[in-house]
Design an enzyme around this catalytic site. Structure first.
Site, short mmCIF file in Angstrom:
data_model
loop_
_atom_site.label_atom_id
_atom_site.label_comp_id
_atom_site.label_asym_id
_atom_site.label_seq_id
_atom_site.Cartn_x
_atom_site.Cartn_y
_atom_site.Cartn_z
CB ALA A 1 11.59 3.04 5.54
CB CYS B 1 3.83 9.34 1.42
SG CYS B 1 4.93 8.08 2.09
CD1 TRP C 1 5.30 8.19 -6.69
CD2 TRP C 1 6.95 6.71 -7.01
NE1 TRP C 1 5.21 7.75 -7.98
CE2 TRP C 1 6.21 6.84 -8.22
CE3 TRP C 1 8.03 5.83 -6.99
CZ2 TRP C 1 6.53 6.15 -9.38
CZ3 TRP C 1 8.35 5.13 -8.14
CH2 TRP C 1 7.61 5.28 -9.31
N GLY D 1 0.82 -1.20 0.00
CA GLY D 1 0.00 0.00 0.00
C GLY D 1 0.86 1.25 0.00
N GLY D 2 0.24 2.39 -0.30
CA GLY D 2 0.95 3.66 -0.26
C GLY D 2 1.40 4.15 -1.61
#
Length: 215
Positions: free
Chosen positions: A164, A180, A77, A74-75
């Site tokens: 991260a 994001c 860049w 999900g999400g």
């Protein structure tokens, strides 16, 4: 019978991204089909950009700078690179883990957020979450910056991908994307905030605080 705690592994060398994806897929299958131990896998990647399932092509600002990968999580860049601790978490979510109940993806993601926040607290950094903005944020003199990104995938109730945490990456590398999809806020790291912690010290804090959240 009480399941064994998750196995922890730290990769000392840079981890190829495609190799990481393949290993996670295999471990997810092994957990689900063969009862393999759950895994928390800590890695660093060489510089690269990854696209989540919601990534917009226009948010990749400099496609020629680093390799790009479709992550399948999900999400949007995300940048990965040296000085950033990536934690890939493979858990069987059909059972509870500490404060995280079974079969509740929202609570699982909230658990990952709390894990980072508790870890940052050990270094005197106040990490916060924001409604509508995924990740962990810190208030700085010029606004709010992201210090930790979260992007997960759950396949038939086994989690993979993870988070991260920026320890000491080159923050200039984030300018090749809109991280994001959020244009109005920046990124930061422990070192940029004056905390010169080593990766080993961060790893130790992550392991200590894992137990608070996930048992």
């Amino acid at each position: 019978m009480i399941p064994a705690p998750a196995t922890w592994e730290v990769s000392e060398d840079f981890t190829d991204y495609n190799a990481a994806l393949e290993r996670m897929r295999q471990r997810v299958d092994d957990i689900r089909e063969r009862g393999a131990p759950e895994l928390v896998w800590l890695v660093e990647h060489p510089p690269l950009y990854t696209a989540g399932t919601s990534a917009k092509p226009e948010d990749l600002q400099d496609a020629a700078r680093f390799p790009t990968y479709s992550a399948g999580r999900g999400g949007q860049w995300t940048y990965h690179g040296p000085g950033q601790r990536v934690a890939y978490v493979m858990l069987d979510l059909t059972r509870p883990h500490g404060t995280v109940p079974a079969r509740d993806v929202r609570c699982y993601v909230a658990g990952l957020e709390r894990w980072v926040i508790e870890t940052l607290k050990e270094f005197g950094i106040k990490g916060e979450i924001r409604e509508g903005r995924v990740g962990i944020w810190v208030v700085t003199p010029h606004g709010e910056d992201k210090i930790g990104a979260i992007g997960v995938r759950v396949s038939r109730w086994v989690s993979w991908h993870g988070l991260a945490l920026n320890v000491n990456p080159d923050l200039g590398h984030f300018t090749g994307i809109i991280p994001c999809g959020i244009r109005e806020h920046g990124v930061t790291s422990l070192h940029a905030l004056g905390v010169k912690a080593s990766m080993a010290e961060v790893d130790a804090a992550l392991k200590r605080n894992w137990r608070k959240i996930f048992g």
